[in-house]
Enzyme design. Structure first.
Site, mmCIF file in Angstrom:
data_model
loop_
_atom_site.group_PDB
_atom_site.id
_atom_site.type_symbol
_atom_site.label_atom_id
_atom_site.label_comp_id
_atom_site.label_asym_id
_atom_site.label_seq_id
_atom_site.Cartn_x
_atom_site.Cartn_y
_atom_site.Cartn_z
ATOM 1 N N LEU A 79 141.182 11.292 -39.776
ATOM 2 C CA LEU A 79 141.122 10.043 -40.536
ATOM 3 C C LEU A 79 142.477 9.380 -40.748
ATOM 4 C CD1 LEU A 79 138.507 11.051 -43.281
ATOM 5 C CD2 LEU A 79 138.095 9.768 -41.172
ATOM 6 N N LYS A 100 141.973 17.047 -47.125
ATOM 7 C CA LYS A 100 143.387 16.690 -47.095
ATOM 8 C C LYS A 100 144.188 17.981 -46.934
ATOM 9 C CE LYS A 100 146.811 14.265 -50.005
ATOM 10 N NZ LYS A 100 146.979 13.567 -51.307
ATOM 11 N N ASP A 111 150.106 5.152 -61.098
ATOM 12 C CA ASP A 111 150.334 4.560 -59.774
ATOM 13 C C ASP A 111 149.064 3.877 -59.264
ATOM 14 O OD1 ASP A 111 151.815 3.816 -57.558
ATOM 15 O OD2 ASP A 111 151.454 5.687 -56.478
ATOM 16 N N ASP A 164 125.702 4.424 -72.205
ATOM 17 C CA ASP A 164 127.113 4.494 -72.615
ATOM 18 C C ASP A 164 127.644 3.083 -72.883
ATOM 19 O OD1 ASP A 164 129.765 5.274 -73.023
ATOM 20 O OD2 ASP A 164 130.209 5.365 -70.880
ATOM 21 N N GLY A 181 149.955 11.139 -43.672
ATOM 22 C CA GLY A 181 151.116 10.617 -44.383
ATOM 23 C C GLY A 181 152.342 11.414 -44.009
ATOM 24 N N ASP A 191 133.103 4.617 -72.383
ATOM 25 C CA ASP A 191 134.159 5.629 -72.427
ATOM 26 C C ASP A 191 133.847 6.854 -71.576
ATOM 27 O OD1 ASP A 191 132.166 6.795 -73.896
ATOM 28 O OD2 ASP A 191 133.389 7.239 -75.661
#
Length: 390
Positions: free
Chosen positions: A63, A86, A180, A379, A66, A383
């Site tokens: 796929l 991964k 991030d 909900d 990095g 939260d």
């Protein structure tokens, strides 16, 4: 008339469930007749193994990769389930800090359980590598979606932002700050019947557990999405809200609010905090849409809106985002699910464990998706938990 009557009955049934819940204990543990209590959390469900992942999975497709990791589509040799794996090599290029970041991501993902957060199923650790087995999101990154099809209308943008804010509200409730948030870290799992994407937030490597009121000082994030207080190295979880504001701006316009030819130039503009809401396409944006962007991109964190407050903003009501996202089309399925809630009993550890395992490991099964939709309907405050009142 039949539709209204059916809807009224479903609402009444949900109220009965609420009354029943008020009569039960606050504790969410599981007991058998021997009074043995087991706290069933994702730490129990997500397994760790020192064996070779190739014993359990076969690689189907490469796929991407990095700087120190490669990602494959893999298939479980027993169940046939397709996952993402991964693989992070432990070599001289992988520093102690990288190692800590990897374990941090694993440990945080193990504690999280939300339909818009990437699920980790298991992980392997050997002398040579870490292998993380997660959900397979075949739609790719939201970033590529923006490049290929953006900018988007308000209905689409609200649909995506509702999911992002719901996940961040849950994270903040769990005392986790992402730090991030950006379209590259948001994956598309599938599309609803309207063509809108169901998304998953990923990459929790730079995330951190926090205490309320504690100040964070580490400079973390990406230039386009970083909050001004992070640049000052004095921030809290509200930095995620700023990033949400930047993402919303990009979804609607196809361009970042703070742009430049270098990271330094971009961050200087972030420090100033001036952005445009007048030029096209913002001249056609609804007043409520503009209002939410402004509240997400307030310079002073204490005055900035929270994720929960953002979820209750009129913009989402005007775009019927919650209704569209949580709609269960089949009325008979909804009635059956409500009935199952009413007759539910906590009396078998084996049954509870099996159900928890199925829900965690097969999140895209139709029954699990519908259960998540019903959960979201109950909900009300978004939260990620159901309290007694709800």
């Amino acid at each position: 008339m039949g539709g209204k009557s059916s809807k009224s009955k479903n609402n009444k049934d949900l109220q009965e469930i609420g009354k029943k819940a008020n009569m039960e204990s606050d504790s969410f543990h599981y007991s058998n007749t021997m009074n043995l209590n087991i706290n069933l959390t994702n730490d129990v469900i997500v397994s760790q193994s020192a064996s070779n992942p190739s014993d359990d999975y076969k690689r189907v497709k490469f796929l991407g990769e990095g700087s120190y990791a490669a990602v494959y589509c893999v298939e479980n040799k027993i169940t046939g389930s397709k996952r993402a794996m991964k693989i992070i090599n432990k070599n001289e290029n992988c520093s102690t800090e990288d190692d800590q970041e990897i374990m941090n991501e694993i440990n945080i993902l193990r504690t999280l359980d939300h339909p818009n957060i990437l699920k980790i199923f298991e992980f392997y650790s050997s002398k040579e590598s870490y292998s993380l087995v997660t959900e397979l999101c075949q739609g790719g990154e939201l970033f590529q979606e923006i490049i290929d099809k953006g900018p988007f209308n308000e209905n689409y943008s609200a649909y995506v932002m509702l999911q992002i804010l719901s996940a961040i509200n849950y994270c903040h409730g769990m005392k986790i700050v992402h730090r991030d948030l950006k379209p590259e870290n948001i994956l598309i799992a599938e599309r609803d019947s309207n063509g809108f994407p169901r998304i998953k937030i990923a990459d929790f490597g730079t995330s951190k557990m926090f205490e309320k009121g504690a100040v964070q000082r580490k400079l973390v994030g990406s230039s386009y999405y970083i909050a001004p207080e992070v640049l000052k190295k004095h921030y809290d979880e509200k930095c995620d809200i700023w990033s949400c504001g930047v993402i919303m701006y990009i979804l609607l316009s196809g361009r970042p609010p703070f742009a430049g030819d270098s990271d330094k130039e971009i961050m200087e503009k972030v420090r100033i905090g001036k952005y445009d809401l007048e030029d096209p396409p913002f001249n056609k944006l609804s007043s409520s849409g503009k209002d939410l962007i402004k509240k997400l991109l307030i310079m002073e964190p204490k005055k900035r809106i929270s994720a929960q407050e953002a979820l209750n903003h009129p913009w989402f009501k005007e775009n019927r985002s919650k209704e569209l996202f949580n709609r269960i089309k089949d009325e008979s399925t909804l009635r059956k699910m409500i009935h199952n809630l009413k007759v539910y009993k906590r009396d078998s550890i084996i049954q509870e464990t099996a159900l928890a395992y199925l829900v965690h490991n097969f999140p895209q099964m139709k029954d699990v998706v519908n259960a998540c939709k019903l959960f979201n309907q109950i909900d009300v405050n978004g939260d990620g938990k159901i309290n007694k009142v709800e």
